[in-house]
Write a protein that holds these residues in place. Structure first.
Motif, PDB file in Angstrom:
ATOM      1  N   TRP A 140      28.261  42.041  42.659  1.00 24.26           N
ATOM      2  CA  TRP A 140      29.661  42.209  43.010  1.00 24.26           C
ATOM      3  C   TRP A 140      30.233  43.374  42.226  1.00 24.26           C
ATOM      4  N   SER A 141      31.253  43.999  42.810  1.00 24.72           N
ATOM      5  CA  SER A 141      31.882  45.144  42.145  1.00 24.72           C
ATOM      6  C   SER A 141      33.251  44.792  41.578  1.00 24.72           C
ATOM      7  N   TRP A 142      33.595  43.488  41.513  1.00 26.02           N
ATOM      8  CA  TRP A 142      34.902  43.073  41.030  1.00 26.02           C
ATOM      9  C   TRP A 142      34.888  42.909  39.523  1.00 26.02           C
ATOM     10  N   SER A 143      36.043  43.102  38.913  1.00 20.87           N
ATOM     11  CA  SER A 143      36.191  42.818  37.489  1.00 20.87           C
ATOM     12  C   SER A 143      36.409  41.319  37.295  1.00 20.87           C
ATOM     13  N   THR A 144      35.906  40.811  36.206  1.00 14.47           N
ATOM     14  CA  THR A 144      36.035  39.391  35.911  1.00 14.47           C
ATOM     15  C   THR A 144      37.426  39.093  35.358  1.00 14.47           C
ATOM     16  N   ILE A 145      38.089  38.093  35.939  1.00 12.94           N
ATOM     17  CA  ILE A 145      39.407  37.669  35.486  1.00 12.94           C
ATOM     18  C   ILE A 145      39.235  36.329  34.783  1.00 12.94           C
ATOM     19  N   ASN A 146      39.534  36.313  33.513  1.00 13.69           N
ATOM     20  CA  ASN A 146      39.323  35.099  32.728  1.00 13.69           C
ATOM     21  C   ASN A 146      40.362  34.024  33.026  1.00 13.69           C
ATOM     22  N   SER A 147      41.613  34.421  33.290  1.00 17.54           N
ATOM     23  CA  SER A 147      42.655  33.440  33.536  1.00 17.54           C
ATOM     24  C   SER A 147      42.515  32.871  34.947  1.00 17.54           C
ATOM     25  N   PRO A 148      42.682  31.549  35.119  1.00 19.10           N
ATOM     26  CA  PRO A 148      42.551  30.946  36.447  1.00 19.10           C
ATOM     27  C   PRO A 148      43.742  31.293  37.327  1.00 19.10           C
ATOM     28  N   LEU A 149      43.537  31.145  38.627  1.00 21.79           N
ATOM     29  CA  LEU A 149      44.639  31.359  39.560  1.00 21.79           C
ATOM     30  C   LEU A 149      45.727  30.314  39.331  1.00 21.79           C
ATOM     31  N   PRO A 150      46.990  30.714  39.346  1.00 27.26           N
ATOM     32  CA  PRO A 150      48.077  29.735  39.171  1.00 27.26           C
ATOM     33  C   PRO A 150      48.391  28.970  40.450  1.00 27.26           C
ATOM     34  N   PHE A 151      47.591  29.136  41.484  1.00 19.45           N
ATOM     35  CA  PHE A 151      47.813  28.456  42.758  1.00 19.45           C
ATOM     36  C   PHE A 151      46.461  28.282  43.433  1.00 19.45           C
ATOM     37  N   TYR A 152      46.436  27.432  44.452  1.00 23.88           N
ATOM     38  CA  TYR A 152      45.229  27.265  45.259  1.00 23.88           C
ATOM     39  C   TYR A 152      45.236  28.282  46.396  1.00 23.88           C
ATOM     40  N   ASN A 153      44.043  28.772  46.765  1.00 27.09           N
ATOM     41  CA  ASN A 153      43.961  29.797  47.813  1.00 27.09           C
ATOM     42  C   ASN A 153      44.596  29.339  49.124  1.00 27.09           C
ATOM     43  N   VAL A 154      44.434  28.073  49.445  1.00 32.12           N
ATOM     44  CA  VAL A 154      44.943  27.568  50.726  1.00 32.12           C
ATOM     45  C   VAL A 154      46.460  27.488  50.741  1.00 32.12           C
ATOM     46  N   GLN A 155      47.093  27.645  49.578  1.00 32.56           N
ATOM     47  CA  GLN A 155      48.545  27.537  49.506  1.00 32.56           C
ATOM     48  C   GLN A 155      49.250  28.886  49.611  1.00 32.56           C
ATOM     49  N   ILE A 156      48.500  29.975  49.734  1.00 34.85           N
ATOM     50  CA  ILE A 156      49.113  31.303  49.807  1.00 34.85           C
ATOM     51  C   ILE A 156      49.882  31.448  51.123  1.00 34.85           C
ATOM     52  N   LEU A 157      51.135  31.847  51.035  1.00 34.88           N
ATOM     53  CA  LEU A 157      51.984  32.035  52.205  1.00 34.88           C
ATOM     54  C   LEU A 157      52.181  33.505  52.551  1.00 34.88           C
ATOM     55  N   CYS A 158      52.357  34.348  51.529  1.00 36.67           N
ATOM     56  CA  CYS A 158      52.562  35.770  51.769  1.00 36.67           C
ATOM     57  C   CYS A 158      52.262  36.552  50.502  1.00 36.67           C
ATOM     58  N   TYR A 159      52.098  37.863  50.667  1.00 33.99           N
ATOM     59  CA  TYR A 159      51.809  38.727  49.524  1.00 33.99           C
ATOM     60  C   TYR A 159      52.241  40.146  49.854  1.00 33.99           C
TER      61      TYR A 159
END
Length: 237
Positions: free
Chosen positions: A85-104
């Motif tokens: 993978w080419s992504w950087s590692t993020i140590n802090s967890p997401l403050p929400f669940y992916n299925v709960q995303i409404l907009c960005y």
């Protein structure tokens, strides 16, 4: 007098402004899962779009620009966890669940992503931001941005533009003020709806809609529709 007059006439002819170059024609490229062995890339002339919502959808008549042989989203096996993978590692967890995303929406600073979703801890509707340089999340308040899916920053309006999320305003465009990155608000930023209803979710042919930013304060609305001749499966609407 005669020589001066001829000289002025020559000067007028040589000072004529050149004709402005014609602007290049804009096209939209769509990636569609309309091929049994994968996906097709279709080239669409946005200037030929018909804005009449009562006009039935038309099938593509020209061959696709390209085709990509790949399994469809509903059929691919699980991804290989050992693949690089080419992504950087993020140590802090997401403050929400992916299925709960409404907009960005991306902040005009180019590094901060705002996300509206349900809070992971208290399950409250909240808006967060992620700093792509510091790799940190911030909480901005228990409120939601008024969009459905992705919104885009319009420099001319100095605001985010997207599709309205609320059921009462479904089918309308929406613009919203951009909050400061460091601000924690008690209520959402000011926003307003467009005047024209762009599509209707109540239509039996409607499958979905997406707003695409074309640059230079131009947007293209892509509405996905069933064709009137399609055989719809029971319960698919």
């Amino acid at each position: 007098m005669t020589k001066r007059k001829r000289s002025e006439e020559r000067g007028c002819r040589t000072a004529r402004r050149p004709r402005p170059a014609q602007e290049p024609k804009q096209h939209l490229y769509l990636l569609l899962d309309d091929w049994e062995r994968g996906y097709s890339i279709r080239k669409v002339d946005v200037e030929a779009f018909d804005s009449d919502t009562n006009t039935p959808p038309k099938r593509f008549t020209e061959p696709p620009v390209a085709r990509i042989e790949a399994p469809h989203l509903a059929d691919p096996p699980p991804y290989d966890s050992n693949a690089p993978w080419s992504w950087s590692t993020i140590n802090s967890p997401l403050p929400f669940y992916n299925v709960q995303i409404l907009c960005y929406a991306l902040h005009p600073d180019g590094r901060t992503l705002f996300v509206s979703a349900g809070s992971r801890r208290k399950n409250l509707p909240s808006t967060f931001s992620f700093d792509a340089e510091r790799l940190e999340w911030a909480h901005h308040g228990n409120w939601l941005l008024p969009f459905a899916g992705q919104a885009y920053f319009d420099a001319e309006l100095e605001a985010w533009v997207g599709l309205a999320r609320d059921k009462e305003s479904s089918g309308y465009l929406c613009s919203c003020d951009v909050p400061p990155v460091a601000a924690k608000l008690t209520s959402p930023p000011s926003w307003k709806l467009g005047q024209d209803k762009m599509f209707s979710k109540d239509s039996e042919l409607h499958r979905g809609a997406k707003l695409v930013y074309m640059g230079d304060s131009k947007f293209c609305l892509i509405e996905s529709l069933f064709h009137k001749d399609d055989q719809l499966a029971p319960g698919s609407l």
